[in-house]
Enzyme design. Structure first.
Site, PDB file in Angstrom:
ATOM      1  CG  HIS A  54      -2.024   0.988   1.157  1.00 13.40           C
ATOM      2  ND1 HIS A  54      -3.101   0.872   0.293  1.00 13.40           N
ATOM      3  CD2 HIS A  54      -2.230   2.133   1.853  1.00 13.40           C
ATOM      4  CE1 HIS A  54      -3.909   1.897   0.468  1.00 13.40           C
ATOM      5  NE2 HIS A  54      -3.408   2.678   1.399  1.00 13.40           N
ATOM      6  CB  SER A  99      -8.194   2.090  -3.180  1.00 10.58           C
ATOM      7  OG  SER A  99      -6.943   1.812  -2.566  1.00 10.58           O
ATOM      8  CG  HIS A 100     -10.333   3.625   2.744  1.00 14.21           C
ATOM      9  ND1 HIS A 100     -10.932   3.782   3.959  1.00 14.21           N
ATOM     10  CD2 HIS A 100      -9.007   3.843   2.963  1.00 14.21           C
ATOM     11  CE1 HIS A 100     -10.022   4.095   4.875  1.00 14.21           C
ATOM     12  NE2 HIS A 100      -8.848   4.145   4.287  1.00 14.21           N
ATOM     13  CG  HIS A 102      -8.191  -4.918   1.744  1.00 19.10           C
ATOM     14  ND1 HIS A 102      -8.189  -4.653   0.387  1.00 19.10           N
ATOM     15  CD2 HIS A 102      -7.507  -6.080   1.894  1.00 19.10           C
ATOM     16  CE1 HIS A 102      -7.524  -5.613  -0.242  1.00 19.10           C
ATOM     17  NE2 HIS A 102      -7.107  -6.493   0.649  1.00 19.10           N
ATOM     18  CB  THR A 318      -5.977   8.218  15.102  1.00 21.48           C
ATOM     19  OG1 THR A 318      -5.923   7.179  16.080  1.00 21.48           O
ATOM     20  CG2 THR A 318      -6.986   9.269  15.545  1.00 21.48           C
ATOM     21  N   GLY A 532      -2.061   9.252  -8.057  1.00 22.13           N
ATOM     22  CA  GLY A 532      -2.719   7.959  -8.169  1.00 22.13           C
ATOM     23  C   GLY A 532      -2.501   7.079  -6.963  1.00 22.13           C
TER      24      GLY A 532
END
EC number: 6.3.5.3
Length: 729
Positions: A54, A99-100, A102, A318, A532
């Site tokens: 990631h 992206s989020h 998972h 957090t 990106g």
């Protein structure tokens, strides 16, 4: 002796604790070589998140280098929090997609909400005020209750965060396929505007300058979130729910306003959002970009509860936090600002000339790492791909019932209107939205000017699966066409590459070929990549998602006046631009009739795309056209039906094509409506019909006739998703 109970360096090696953190044996040995010793627990955790897929792009970095990243309008490309592109008058547009996936699979509301919050902070960290949000979503089919739950949660999360923080959600796309069962894709994009002289960079430089933490107090939420996002989803993933962060849009709003005020201070040296890998990535990346070292005193970090260890502080994700570097002696000016906005803040360290990343807690050293290897020397893996055998045979569609096929496609959730979902988003807050979510790109006025920014987000997963190279070209071209459809000049793009495990040869080959196609399209269409994200290991129970590169693209409208009457009217003539062929590989028709997509399709002529695009854009700006719609999923008949239903207009059309070609998805086509009294001068434009004031939708070919009430079509198209979600409860 440490006040925190943690595994010893010997235990980390012997029990291979590093593997639980995501490091391989090879990577652990490289860490030992870099340090000249075995890493302690905190150092092992820091390397594990910074070298995660990631954060490091260790399987995709070679492919990203193919993308053109510079151009006439590019002010800042990949490497910072977001891309920056000039729009004239000392102004620039700032944008990025992230992206989020998972987190949204495990906790859909918070996963989506924090995805929105994170991308907003990326834009704000550059110094830009966000003007709109977009999203690209993928789910399994809605006859599955888990997919319904995920869809509802994600949409509520997007709306819940964006609506509260006061940024309109103006465009998006949603598709459904069983390949996304249990592994939804949630890609969030944000667009902002900034003056050139306010552009910020995430850098730490100037020996003795101070590091300031601001935002929510650090808790234990999201620890190893970056590592979690770099793994395949399994039955054990549910136990990693604590890896999902929790968003607070009200604090997010305060942080945004405080940050935008802080960037006006000359004493600000650098700023970065604490996103993936939290304090670790933001601080170490700022040091690397500044060619400096950092010393952080972790006992100064604001924490939510006592007893949080250095390891937990550094790996926590957090939300609603920023990291600043400010000139020495000016700290109080910033602390007072944050206090005014009711935000927790503290001076937690300083810039050094050691080129080392040093963490102490009450003067005890918990990490001492050279900056450059940590930030820039993650191992890069070049693997072996394997070409897929493409099915070049032709499916038989001569037996289809046109009317039955038409209605089945119209009500499939991928094609059906998304207004039931989009109406949960605030599309107008800020009062600058000109074109809302619907049939083409969104348009948002640049406040105080007559300019506007058009934006779109698009994906063509089935085509990429069938032929990654051609599909890669198509996804860029689709975004380009959507901007052309509102008269905008495409400027640049951001991408989110969503794939399965790169360790599988076929998927690695998909990465190779699709990025090559995307790069070629970017080059020819003059849309450089300025930012990106890569999301790999999108698999559930060993089944990969479709390869889903998503493109977010922005364009400039120099003068919005032509949009005042840019809406189809009764009496407007309809024209088709672009050839229609027997093109069904990867189409909605192929999936409907045969249950899968596995056949080849026509290649895309990118030079023709550019020529058509310029001609159509000119016709829009000269006031010849009242509406432009790209021919997309479902083909020409579906495109005409959506046009008629969306605007509540009758339509009468006669087209010289076969029954099956009504559903062909040949790329590069537009349906345009020409204003009464105007003449269209575009090569190969074919007149196909007329908009009427009746309730009749009538399309005839030499072989069939479709005649239905517009009101019935509208009811089916607009009600399909709501029906799926309410009747299955």
């Amino acid at each position: 002796m440490s006040k925190f109970i943690e595994p010893s360096v010997e235990e980390i090696k012997l029990e291979k604790v590093y593997q639980d953190m995501g490091l391989s044996d090879q990577e652990y040995e490289k860490v030992c070589d870099i340090l000249g010793r075995q890493p302690n627990f905190t150092e092992t955790g820091i390397f594990s998140v910074m070298w995660s897929e990631h954060c490091s792009y260790k399987h995709s970095k070679p492919f990203l280098k193919q993308f053109p990243t510079s151009g006439e309008h590019v002010l800042m490309g990949p490497g910072e929090g977001a891309g920056v592109v000039d729009i004239g008058d000392n102004q620039a547009v700032v944008f990025k997609v992230e992206s989020h996936n998972h987190p949204s699979a495990i906790e859909p509301y918070q996963g989506a909400a924090t995805g929105v919050g994170g991308i907003i902070r990326d834009i704000v960290s550059i110094g830009a005020r966000p003007i709109n949000l977009l999203n690209s979503l993928r789910f399994g089919e809605l006859d599955n209750k888990q997919n319904q739950r995920l869809l509802k949660g994600v949409v509520k999360g997007i709306g819940g965060y964006g609506n509260c923080i006061g940024i309109p959600t103006t465009a998006g796309e949603i598709e459904f396929d069983e390949r996304y069962d249990g592994n939804p894709l949630v890609n969030a994009m944000c667009v902002g505007v900034i003056n050139h002289d306010m552009i910020q960079k995430g850098t730490a430089k100037g020996v003795g300058n101070s590091v300031i933490y601001v935002g929510l107090k650090t808790g234990r939420d999201g620890i190893h979130g970056a590592t979690f996002a770099s793994e395949e989803l399994t039955e054990e993933s549910e136990s990693k729910r604590p890896s999902v962060q929790i968003g607070d849009p009200f604090v997010g709003k305060k942080l945004m306003e405080a940050t935008l005020e802080a960037i006006t201070f000359d004493e600000l040296v650098g700023i970065q959002d604490m996103g993936a890998a939290g304090l670790t990535s933001s601080s170490s990346e700022m040091a690397a970009k500044g060619g400096s070292g950092l010393h952080l005193r972790l006992e100064q970090v604001p924490t939510r509860e006592p007893g949080i260890s250095p390891y937990e502080m550094m790996l926590s994700e957090t939300q609603e936090r920023m990291l600043l570097v400010v000139e020495k002696g000016t700290e109080q000016k910033f602390l007072d600002l944050f206090d005014k906005h009711e935000l927790d803040s503290a001076v937690i360290g300083e810039v050094t000339d050691t080129n080392r990343f040093v963490l102490t807690y009450d003067d005890e050293v918990y990490a001492d790492i050279p900056v450059e290897p940590l930030a820039d020397e993650a191992p890069v893996f070049i693997l072996e791909g394997e070409e897929k055998n493409y099915n070049t045979s032709k499916n038989d569609y001569t037996h289809i019932d046109v009317k039955d096929t038409f209605f089945k496609l119209l009500k499939h959730p991928t094609i059906a209107s998304k207004h039931y979902l989009y109406d949960q988003y605030d599309q107008q807050v800020g009062a600058n939205t000109i074109i809302k979510p619907g049939l083409q790109a969104s348009v948002v006025r640049v406040e105080g000017t007559n300019k506007a920014i058009a934006s779109t987000i698009d994906g063509e997963a089935r085509y990429v699966y069938n032929n990654p190279y051609e599909g890669g070209k198509m996804v860029v071209a689709e975004a380009y066409r959507n901007l052309i459809a509102v008269g905008a000049t495409p400027l640049a793009m951001t991408d989110c590459l969503n794939y399965g495990s790169p360790e599988k040869k076929e998927i690695y080959q998909q990465l190779i070929d699709s990025t090559k196609g995307m790069a070629e399209a970017c080059d020819i269409l003059k849309t450089p990549v300025v930012s990106g994200n890569v999301s790999l290991y999108n698999e559930t129970k060993g089944t990969s998602i479709f390869p889903t590169p998503v493109v977010g693209m922005v364009g400039l409208i120099e003068n919005v006046n032509y949009l005042n009457d840019f809406e189809p009217q009764v009496g407007d003539k309809l024209y088709l631009i672009g050839d229609t062929k027997d093109d069904f590989g990867g189409s909605q028709l192929e999936k409907l009739i045969y249950g899968k997509v596995n056949h080849e399709f026509e290649s895309l002529d990118l030079s023709s795309e550019s020529e058509k695009g310029e001609s159509i854009k000119t016709a829009i700006r000269e006031g010849v056209l009242s509406h432009v719609q790209t021919v997309g999923k479902g083909g020409l008949l579906i495109t005409l039906a959506k046009l008629s239903a969306h605007y509540g207009l009758g339509l009468k059309s006669s087209i010289d094509i076969t029954n099956t070609q009504l559903f062909s998805e040949t790329q590069g086509r537009y349906v345009v409506s020409v204003k009464s009294g105007k003449t269209l001068n575009i090569d190969n434009a074919i007149e196909i019909g007329l908009l009427t004031d009746s309730d009749n939708f009538k399309v005839t070919t030499p072989y069939t006739e479709i005649s239905e009430n517009v009101s019935d079509i509208k009811q089916i198209w607009e009600g399909a998703i709501a029906q799926c979600l309410t009747t299955q409860d």
